[in-house]
Design an enzyme around this catalytic site. Structure first.
Site, PDB file in Angstrom:
ATOM      1  N   GLU A   1       0.500   0.322  14.166  1.00  0.00           N
ATOM      2  CA  GLU A   1      -0.391   0.926  13.166  1.00  0.00           C
ATOM      3  C   GLU A   1      -1.825   0.838  13.660  1.00  0.00           C
ATOM      4  O   GLU A   1      -2.260  -0.215  14.133  1.00  0.00           O
ATOM      5  CB  GLU A   1      -0.312   0.225  11.802  1.00  0.00           C
ATOM      6  CG  GLU A   1       0.946   0.489  11.011  1.00  0.00           C
ATOM      7  CD  GLU A   1       0.893  -0.147   9.617  1.00  0.00           C
ATOM      8  OE1 GLU A   1      -0.235  -0.323   9.079  1.00  0.00           O
ATOM      9  OE2 GLU A   1       1.959  -0.463   9.069  1.00  0.00           O
TER      10      GLU A   1
ATOM     11  N   ASN B   1      -0.305  -4.274  14.146  1.00  0.00           N
ATOM     12  CA  ASN B   1      -1.043  -3.382  13.248  1.00  0.00           C
ATOM     13  C   ASN B   1      -2.495  -3.830  13.278  1.00  0.00           C
ATOM     14  O   ASN B   1      -2.812  -4.943  12.845  1.00  0.00           O
ATOM     15  CB  ASN B   1      -0.508  -3.471  11.817  1.00  0.00           C
ATOM     16  CG  ASN B   1       0.895  -2.907  11.681  1.00  0.00           C
ATOM     17  OD1 ASN B   1       1.439  -2.327  12.609  1.00  0.00           O
ATOM     18  ND2 ASN B   1       1.483  -3.065  10.507  1.00  0.00           N
TER      19      ASN B   1
ATOM     20  N   TYR C   1      -6.723  -2.563  12.784  1.00  0.00           N
ATOM     21  CA  TYR C   1      -7.629  -1.554  12.219  1.00  0.00           C
ATOM     22  C   TYR C   1      -9.075  -1.837  12.610  1.00  0.00           C
ATOM     23  O   TYR C   1      -9.973  -1.777  11.785  1.00  0.00           O
ATOM     24  CB  TYR C   1      -7.457  -1.491  10.695  1.00  0.00           C
ATOM     25  CG  TYR C   1      -6.145  -0.873  10.290  1.00  0.00           C
ATOM     26  CD1 TYR C   1      -6.008   0.500  10.170  1.00  0.00           C
ATOM     27  CD2 TYR C   1      -5.023  -1.664  10.081  1.00  0.00           C
ATOM     28  CE1 TYR C   1      -4.796   1.081   9.811  1.00  0.00           C
ATOM     29  CE2 TYR C   1      -3.807  -1.104   9.727  1.00  0.00           C
ATOM     30  CZ  TYR C   1      -3.692   0.270   9.593  1.00  0.00           C
ATOM     31  OH  TYR C   1      -2.486   0.835   9.249  1.00  0.00           O
TER      32      TYR C   1
ATOM     33  N   LYS D   1      -4.885   8.321   5.647  1.00  0.00           N
ATOM     34  CA  LYS D   1      -4.913   8.092   7.096  1.00  0.00           C
ATOM     35  C   LYS D   1      -4.006   9.056   7.856  1.00  0.00           C
ATOM     36  O   LYS D   1      -3.860   8.945   9.072  1.00  0.00           O
ATOM     37  CB  LYS D   1      -4.507   6.649   7.405  1.00  0.00           C
ATOM     38  CG  LYS D   1      -5.509   5.603   6.931  1.00  0.00           C
ATOM     39  CD  LYS D   1      -5.149   4.221   7.419  1.00  0.00           C
ATOM     40  CE  LYS D   1      -6.132   3.190   6.912  1.00  0.00           C
ATOM     41  NZ  LYS D   1      -6.023   2.976   5.458  1.00  0.00           N
TER      42      LYS D   1
ATOM     43  N   ASN E   1       7.280  -6.607   8.390  1.00  0.00           N
ATOM     44  CA  ASN E   1       5.976  -5.983   8.613  1.00  0.00           C
ATOM     45  C   ASN E   1       4.881  -6.800   7.926  1.00  0.00           C
ATOM     46  O   ASN E   1       4.956  -7.086   6.725  1.00  0.00           O
ATOM     47  CB  ASN E   1       5.970  -4.568   8.039  1.00  0.00           C
ATOM     48  CG  ASN E   1       4.604  -3.904   8.159  1.00  0.00           C
ATOM     49  OD1 ASN E   1       4.218  -3.439   9.229  1.00  0.00           O
ATOM     50  ND2 ASN E   1       3.851  -3.873   7.062  1.00  0.00           N
ATOM     51  N   GLU E   2       3.864  -7.172   8.692  1.00  0.00           N
ATOM     52  CA  GLU E   2       2.644  -7.815   8.190  1.00  0.00           C
ATOM     53  C   GLU E   2       2.950  -8.995   7.264  1.00  0.00           C
ATOM     54  O   GLU E   2       2.576  -9.025   6.092  1.00  0.00           O
ATOM     55  CB  GLU E   2       1.751  -6.792   7.486  1.00  0.00           C
ATOM     56  CG  GLU E   2       1.201  -5.744   8.435  1.00  0.00           C
ATOM     57  CD  GLU E   2       0.136  -4.860   7.810  1.00  0.00           C
ATOM     58  OE1 GLU E   2      -0.105  -4.977   6.597  1.00  0.00           O
ATOM     59  OE2 GLU E   2      -0.466  -4.049   8.544  1.00  0.00           O
TER      60      GLU E   2
ATOM     61  N   TRP F   1      -1.001   5.235  12.391  1.00  0.00           N
ATOM     62  CA  TRP F   1      -0.813   5.158  10.939  1.00  0.00           C
ATOM     63  C   TRP F   1      -1.747   6.170  10.300  1.00  0.00           C
ATOM     64  O   TRP F   1      -2.940   6.020  10.352  1.00  0.00           O
ATOM     65  CB  TRP F   1      -1.124   3.755  10.423  1.00  0.00           C
ATOM     66  CG  TRP F   1      -0.711   3.581   8.985  1.00  0.00           C
ATOM     67  CD1 TRP F   1      -1.519   3.598   7.887  1.00  0.00           C
ATOM     68  CD2 TRP F   1       0.611   3.393   8.506  1.00  0.00           C
ATOM     69  NE1 TRP F   1      -0.783   3.428   6.753  1.00  0.00           N
ATOM     70  CE2 TRP F   1       0.533   3.307   7.100  1.00  0.00           C
ATOM     71  CE3 TRP F   1       1.868   3.305   9.114  1.00  0.00           C
ATOM     72  CZ2 TRP F   1       1.653   3.133   6.292  1.00  0.00           C
ATOM     73  CZ3 TRP F   1       2.977   3.122   8.320  1.00  0.00           C
ATOM     74  CH2 TRP F   1       2.866   3.036   6.924  1.00  0.00           C
TER      75      TRP F   1
ATOM     76  N   TYR G   1     -10.977  -1.394   8.865  1.00  0.00           N
ATOM     77  CA  TYR G   1     -11.123  -2.570   7.999  1.00  0.00           C
ATOM     78  C   TYR G   1     -11.988  -3.648   8.645  1.00  0.00           C
ATOM     79  O   TYR G   1     -12.522  -4.511   7.958  1.00  0.00           O
ATOM     80  CB  TYR G   1      -9.744  -3.144   7.641  1.00  0.00           C
ATOM     81  CG  TYR G   1      -8.896  -2.187   6.837  1.00  0.00           C
ATOM     82  CD1 TYR G   1      -9.340  -1.682   5.621  1.00  0.00           C
ATOM     83  CD2 TYR G   1      -7.654  -1.766   7.308  1.00  0.00           C
ATOM     84  CE1 TYR G   1      -8.574  -0.791   4.895  1.00  0.00           C
ATOM     85  CE2 TYR G   1      -6.872  -0.881   6.580  1.00  0.00           C
ATOM     86  CZ  TYR G   1      -7.337  -0.391   5.379  1.00  0.00           C
ATOM     87  OH  TYR G   1      -6.569   0.489   4.664  1.00  0.00           O
TER      88      TYR G   1
ATOM     89  N   ASP H   1       0.809  -1.219   0.000  1.00  0.00           N
ATOM     90  CA  ASP H   1       0.000   0.000   0.000  1.00  0.00           C
ATOM     91  C   ASP H   1       0.843   1.270   0.000  1.00  0.00           C
ATOM     92  O   ASP H   1       0.589   2.191   0.759  1.00  0.00           O
ATOM     93  CB  ASP H   1      -0.939  -0.020   1.209  1.00  0.00           C
ATOM     94  CG  ASP H   1      -2.009   1.055   1.106  1.00  0.00           C
ATOM     95  OD1 ASP H   1      -2.390   1.394  -0.027  1.00  0.00           O
ATOM     96  OD2 ASP H   1      -2.448   1.545   2.153  1.00  0.00           O
TER      97      ASP H   1
END
Length: 612
Positions: free
Chosen positions: A517, A479, A481, A582, A421-422, A562, A485, A175
């Site tokens: 995040e 992270n 959301y 964001k 990351n992720e 984030w 999300y 992203d």
């Protein structure tokens, strides 16, 4: 790797400025673009910068593959008389082949760390032509992970409408936009024949004494003389030998928001003859994880800050000292004390500025996109693909970890290494992949900083494989959301979800936890009487709810929002309008309403002892 500086024994030339630039037609090597001056459709291109936004041409902005840079330069007789002349690149995204006067002299893979090559005297002529082949293609061996796909704008079954087919090659890397080019300075520096190769600093605090254990690597087995110079320019301590300990009475410490840097002057000698001199900054501080706390100088530290990007209008990801200065000013204005280098190592200039400003950094390698089933995890769909069988990133991953720690090991601002990351943490094979990576990072760092890996929400969440990896980490970074999300528009309901999940991880691992995040896309200026998604009111409420949840958790050690500022993303996705929104600040660095919400919260939270 030592940062290039000018001293009494070293010279420095910056090749930044306007270079010649040309897109590759797929036959650049075959047609010998490196053999002579670039010709044909050639642009003027500033270095450092990203090339994508600097020419009003879709072909340039969306180019995937090779491009060419060219610069001519002359060296003075004084430089040519130096023993070693070194060409150094701060970073080139993502692959580089370097030619000097038509001959290849080096190549590098990896877009965010420096590389260099010694220029032999027989390579150089009166007027030299430096040509760089830069390739921004991402694949299953690169970091970030990406690929190239061919798009067709005609949906299946609509062929009879006779809509013209348009096929494009698109690079994808999660992203953020795949900004490309020579992003950091290109420099030539010199050293004597016998020179200081590297310096390693380890600091400690014993009672009120500051301890500096140093190690110097040199090309010559001569005498090493070390001086410690305070901010007033006074020599306060000395030592000799390539390895030794220096004690500083009543040492002034490097602390978040109150940075104090000593200067370490290292002199390499052969008897009375000075061979080489180098200066390295040093902040005396300690970092440790203990009993669910993150300790800086023995005190429980609470992270307040951001995930960021090296991203600004027109400049893209190119080094921008003005934006860096502004960003640090805004971080201090809002009450932040830290950021993560999401999702790649930032410039050496940023790291040096963080040292000076007392901003704490979580330093991350570009291991983002290591998840071939990422979208499926959002929808709870089990995929037949195995991430750890498809990806072939281990060699590049290890290279980046080695080079990151070598580059940043002495920075007092760096308090933790992030190895990814992720990723597909939940999939079988993640432990076998990450255990050697974590061990490598732990073994390379002389300061023994904590190690982390940032996880995302995945279904199933509670896998044995994920817990095995987390057991190897010092800090659990999430992270999440919830309210965006997941549960979008229902942010008032997520407080309990946040607390419940954090309690689960604490119960399993008894390790400090933080959010690296969390955020909600927000259109600057969109106001509503009731908070709805994309409005500034919703973003404010989002952070208020999260703050309440965080304050309930005893071993929760920090919150990094984030994102710091809106940033550019892929241009082929209808998920984003003009980039990721964001940001707490716009891309132009103007505050949204949530900036004042966070400022109020963070100014009431001390750096130390908030979670005692």
């Amino acid at each position: 790797m030592l940062y290039p500086i000018m001293t009494t024994t070293r010279n420095l030339i910056d090749l930044s400025g306007v270079w010649r630039f040309k897109l590759d037609d797929g036959k650049g090597i075959e047609n010998g673009y490196f053999k002579d001056r670039l010709y044909g459709k050639v642009y003027n291109m500033p270095v450092p910068s990203s090339f994508n936004d600097l020419i009003e041409d879709k072909e340039v902005r969306e180019h995937v593959g090779a491009v060419w840079y060219e610069k001519e330069f002359e060296l003075s007789k004084g430089i040519l008389n130096e023993d070693r002349v070194v060409l150094r690149f701060g970073s080139v995204t993502h692959k580089a082949v370097v030619f000097l006067n038509g001959k290849e002299i080096c190549r590098n893979k990896g877009g965010f760390l420096p590389f260099e090559v010694v220029l032999e005297k027989d390579m150089l002529v009166n007027r030299n032509r430096l040509t760089i082949l830069v390739d921004n293609t991402l694949d299953n061996t690169t970091l970030p992970v990406g690929g190239v796909k061919e798009l067709d704008n005609v949906s299946k079954g609509l062929e009879e409408l006779m809509i013209p087919k348009v096929k494009r090659h698109i690079a994808y890397c999660v992203d953020f936009f795949n900004y490309s080019g020579i992003h950091r300075p290109v420099k030539i520096y010199t050293t004597p024949k016998e020179f200081i190769k590297d310096i390693t600093l380890i600091t400690d605090i014993v009672e009120e004494k500051g301890i500096i254990d140093y190690s110097v690597q040199a090309s010559f087995d001569g005498d090493v003389f070390v001086e410690v110079i305070d901010k007033e320019g006074k020599n306060i301590a000395t030592a000799t030998g390539k390895n030794n300990r220096i004690e500083i009475e009543n040492a002034k410490l490097w602390e978040p928001g109150a940075a104090y840097l000593y200067e370490i002057k290292v002199t390499l000698k052969d008897g009375d003859k000075i061979l080489d001199v180098y200066y390295e900054k040093c902040g005396v501080r300690t970092v440790k994880v203990e009993a669910g706390k993150f300790l800086i100088n023995g005190k429980p530290f609470y992270f307040k800050g951001f995930g960021k990007h090296e991203d600004s209008n027109s400049n893209g990801r190119g080094l921008n000292e003005v934006i860096n200065r502004k960003d640090f000013s805004l971080m201090k204005w809002i009450g932040a004390n830290s950021f993560r280098t999401s999702h790649y190592p930032y410039s050496e200039e940023i790291m040096r500025l963080a040292d000076e400003e007392g901003i704490v950094v979580i330093d991350e390698v570009p291991a983002v996109g290591l998840h071939v089933n990422f979208m499926n995890t959002y929808m709870g769909i089990k995929s037949s693909q195995s991430t750890w069988e498809v990806l072939k990133t281990k060699e590049q991953h290890e290279k980046d970890i080695r080079e990151l720690i070598k580059r940043d090991k002495n920075h007092p601002c760096v308090v933790m290494w992030c190895v990814a990351n992720e990723t597909a943490l939940e999939e079988e094979g993640s432990y076998a992949y990450f255990k050697p990576i974590i061990d490598l990072a732990r073994g390379l760092d002389a300061q023994k900083r904590p190690i982390t890996l940032v996880s995302h929400i995945a279904y199933p969440l509670n896998t044995e494989e994920a817990h095995k990896v987390c057991a190897e980490l010092d800090v659990l970074c999430f992270n999440r959301y919830y309210g965006w999300y997941w549960g979008v528009g229902e942010v008032e309901l997520v407080e309990g979800v946040i607390v419940k999940e954090l309690e689960m991880w604490w119960e399993h691992h008894k390790k400090p936890m933080m959010y690296t995040e969390f955020g909600a896309d927000t259109v600057n200026g969109l106001k509503e009487t009731t908070p709805v998604i994309y409005s500034e009111d919703y973003q404010q409420l989002y952070y208020e709810v999260h703050g309440r949840a965080f304050d309930k958790m005893e071993y929760f050690i920090g919150e990094q929002v984030w994102n710091f500022a809106d940033f550019a993303t892929r241009y082929d996705s209808i998920m984003r309008v003009g980039g990721n929104k964001k940001g707490i600040f716009t891309r132009e660095r103007k505050p949204k309403m949530a900036a004042y919400t966070l400022k109020k919260r963070w100014e009431q939270i001390p750096d130390f002892n908030y979670k005692k």
